[in-house]
Scaffold this motif. Structure first.
Motif, short mmCIF file in Angstrom:
data_model
loop_
_atom_site.label_atom_id
_atom_site.label_comp_id
_atom_site.label_asym_id
_atom_site.label_seq_id
_atom_site.Cartn_x
_atom_site.Cartn_y
_atom_site.Cartn_z
N GLN A 96 0.83 -1.20 0.00
CA GLN A 96 0.00 0.00 0.00
C GLN A 96 0.87 1.27 0.00
O GLN A 96 0.58 2.24 -0.70
CB GLN A 96 -0.92 0.01 1.23
CG GLN A 96 -1.92 -1.14 1.30
CD GLN A 96 -3.16 -0.90 0.44
OE1 GLN A 96 -3.07 -0.40 -0.67
NE2 GLN A 96 -4.31 -1.29 0.94
N GLN A 97 1.94 1.24 0.79
CA GLN A 97 2.84 2.40 0.84
C GLN A 97 3.50 2.63 -0.51
O GLN A 97 3.66 3.78 -0.96
CB GLN A 97 3.91 2.19 1.92
CG GLN A 97 3.37 2.10 3.35
CD GLN A 97 2.84 3.41 3.88
OE1 GLN A 97 2.97 4.46 3.26
NE2 GLN A 97 2.22 3.37 5.06
N GLN A 100 0.87 4.05 -2.80
CA GLN A 100 0.54 5.41 -2.41
C GLN A 100 1.56 6.41 -2.95
O GLN A 100 1.22 7.49 -3.44
CB GLN A 100 0.46 5.49 -0.87
CG GLN A 100 -0.17 6.77 -0.34
CD GLN A 100 0.82 7.92 -0.22
OE1 GLN A 100 1.99 7.68 0.08
NE2 GLN A 100 0.37 9.13 -0.48
N LYS A 101 2.83 6.03 -2.90
CA LYS A 101 3.90 6.90 -3.40
C LYS A 101 3.81 7.11 -4.91
O LYS A 101 4.28 8.11 -5.44
CB LYS A 101 5.26 6.32 -3.02
CG LYS A 101 5.56 6.43 -1.53
CD LYS A 101 6.90 5.80 -1.18
CE LYS A 101 7.17 5.88 0.32
NZ LYS A 101 8.46 5.23 0.69
N PHE A 105 -3.66 6.33 -4.91
CA PHE A 105 -4.76 6.52 -3.97
C PHE A 105 -5.13 7.98 -3.77
O PHE A 105 -4.29 8.88 -3.87
CB PHE A 105 -4.40 5.91 -2.61
CG PHE A 105 -4.08 4.45 -2.67
CD1 PHE A 105 -4.90 3.56 -3.35
CD2 PHE A 105 -2.94 3.95 -2.07
CE1 PHE A 105 -4.61 2.21 -3.42
CE2 PHE A 105 -2.63 2.60 -2.12
CZ PHE A 105 -3.46 1.73 -2.80
N LYS A 107 -6.93 10.83 -1.14
CA LYS A 107 -7.09 11.06 0.30
C LYS A 107 -8.59 11.03 0.59
O LYS A 107 -9.35 11.83 0.05
CB LYS A 107 -6.51 12.42 0.67
CG LYS A 107 -6.53 12.73 2.15
CD LYS A 107 -5.40 12.01 2.88
CE LYS A 107 -5.20 12.57 4.29
NZ LYS A 107 -6.35 12.38 5.18
N ASP A 122 -3.25 5.86 9.42
CA ASP A 122 -2.16 6.36 8.58
C ASP A 122 -2.63 7.64 7.91
O ASP A 122 -3.78 7.70 7.42
CB ASP A 122 -1.79 5.31 7.52
CG ASP A 122 -0.63 5.73 6.65
OD1 ASP A 122 -0.87 6.48 5.68
OD2 ASP A 122 0.51 5.32 6.92
N ASN A 124 -2.16 8.87 5.09
CA ASN A 124 -2.47 8.72 3.67
C ASN A 124 -3.41 7.56 3.38
O ASN A 124 -4.24 7.64 2.47
CB ASN A 124 -1.18 8.53 2.87
CG ASN A 124 -0.25 9.72 2.96
OD1 ASN A 124 -0.64 10.85 2.69
ND2 ASN A 124 0.99 9.48 3.35
N LEU A 125 -3.29 6.47 4.14
CA LEU A 125 -4.04 5.25 3.84
C LEU A 125 -5.29 5.08 4.70
O LEU A 125 -6.13 4.23 4.41
CB LEU A 125 -3.14 4.02 4.03
CG LEU A 125 -1.87 3.99 3.17
CD1 LEU A 125 -1.01 2.79 3.55
CD2 LEU A 125 -2.21 3.96 1.69
N TYR A 256 -4.86 -2.01 5.24
CA TYR A 256 -5.60 -0.78 4.98
C TYR A 256 -6.51 -0.96 3.76
O TYR A 256 -6.33 -1.89 2.98
CB TYR A 256 -4.64 0.39 4.72
CG TYR A 256 -3.69 0.67 5.85
CD1 TYR A 256 -4.01 1.62 6.83
CD2 TYR A 256 -2.48 0.00 5.96
CE1 TYR A 256 -3.14 1.89 7.88
CE2 TYR A 256 -1.60 0.26 7.01
CZ TYR A 256 -1.93 1.20 7.96
OH TYR A 256 -1.07 1.46 8.99
N PRO A 258 -7.56 1.91 1.20
CA PRO A 258 -7.69 3.27 0.67
C PRO A 258 -8.52 3.32 -0.61
O PRO A 258 -8.71 2.32 -1.30
CB PRO A 258 -6.23 3.66 0.38
CG PRO A 258 -5.57 2.35 0.10
CD PRO A 258 -6.24 1.33 0.97
N ALA A 261 -7.31 6.69 -6.62
CA ALA A 261 -7.26 8.09 -7.08
C ALA A 261 -8.11 8.29 -8.33
O ALA A 261 -8.67 9.37 -8.53
CB ALA A 261 -5.81 8.47 -7.37
#
Length: 278
Positions: A96-97, A100-101, A105, A107, A122, A124-125, A256, A258, A261
């Motif tokens: 997930q991280q 996300q980078k 995803f 917010k 988290d 962001n997540l 998580y 999320p 996007a």
């Protein structure tokens, strides 16, 4: 552990039947008709959640399950091609991280997040909805409790050579992270490096992810697995004679869910996340 897991089962049953106020889907979500979720959460668990969600909201859930690494690969491929088909992803922290980078995803502050402690959220997540623990699971029909390993270090003893199954750490992100972090539970990098070399010398059977490892030990095909300890309970409920080794320290991972996007059904995706976290 039995009482603890029974309590979890009762709590889940209550959630599935009662739902939450945040699960009342807005008209825009109902108009979209469905939410598409990719994840590594077990299919039978998600099926129960899906039925409750559809009954509560009238929105269908389209769920695709694979290992965390394959979920990440598929989501990244779709996103990079400009054609993402998913509205959200339910899997563990490390993939997930990474996603996300890369901007996969959006917010989204779900109203259901208010019920979670701050240290479980988290930025962001969103909320961490579960923690899963990796350890040693064994088949009691294949190995007597007295003969089962008592520690991680025991796994490298000669009697367990060829009797261990685990996810391939070169192909499975969570296992890669577990191997890379063994110094935290084995007392330093030198001990961890030696353990990793000795474990490789045991010629463990390498599979795609943690679930196939558990499946092999549940059938007795391979006596010992490095996998989630929760599978001792889950497969035990289905009659498999499994137990797990009570290690003094075990590592785990948070999960998580999320919002994508570029979700094709953003409102339905939000509605599902609200319900799921609620």
């Amino acid at each position: 552990m039995g009482k603890f897991l029974s309590l979890i089962t009762l709590l889940l049953a209550a959630v599935f039947t009662a739902g939450t106020a945040s699960a009342q889907a807005p008209a825009a979500a109902k108009k979209e008709g469905k939410a598409v979720i990719y994840g590594s959460l077990e299919s039978d668990t998600m099926e129960a959640i899906s039925k409750a969600f559809t009954k509560k909201t009238g929105i269908e859930l389209d769920y695709w399950r694979a290992s965390a690494t394959k979920v990440m690969d598929r989501a990244q491929s779709e996103f990079r091609a400009g054609k993402p088909l998913f509205d959200g992803i339910a899997t563990n922290d490390n993939p997930q991280q990474i996603m996300q980078k890369e901007g996969l995803f959006a917010k989204y502050d779900s109203p259901s997040a208010k019920a979670f402690p701050k240290d479980a959220i988290d930025p962001n997540l969103g909320p961490r909805y579960r923690n899963v623990i990796i350890g040693i699971v064994y088949n009691k029909g294949a190995i007597k409790a007295a003969d089962a390993p008592k520690s991680l270090e025991d796994l490298v003893k000669p009697q367990y050579r060829g009797k261990i199954v685990m996810p391939d750490p070169t192909q499975h992100t969570t296992t890669t992270q577990w191997v890379a972090s063994l110094d935290k539970v084995l007392g330093g990098k030198e001990k961890a490096d030696k353990f990793i070399r000795d474990l490789a010398a045991q010629k463990p059977i390498l599979v795609e992810s943690l679930l196939p490892a558990a499946e092999r030990v549940a059938t007795g095909e391979t006596p010992i697995a490095i996998t989630y300890v929760k599978y001792a309970f889950i497969f035990g409920q289905k009659g498999a004679p499994l137990d797990y080794v009570r290690l003094p320290k075990m590592m785990g991972d948070g999960h998580y869910i999320p919002l994508a996007a570029k979700a094709p059904h953003p409102n339905a995706g939000k509605a599902f996340i609200d319900f799921f976290l609620g």
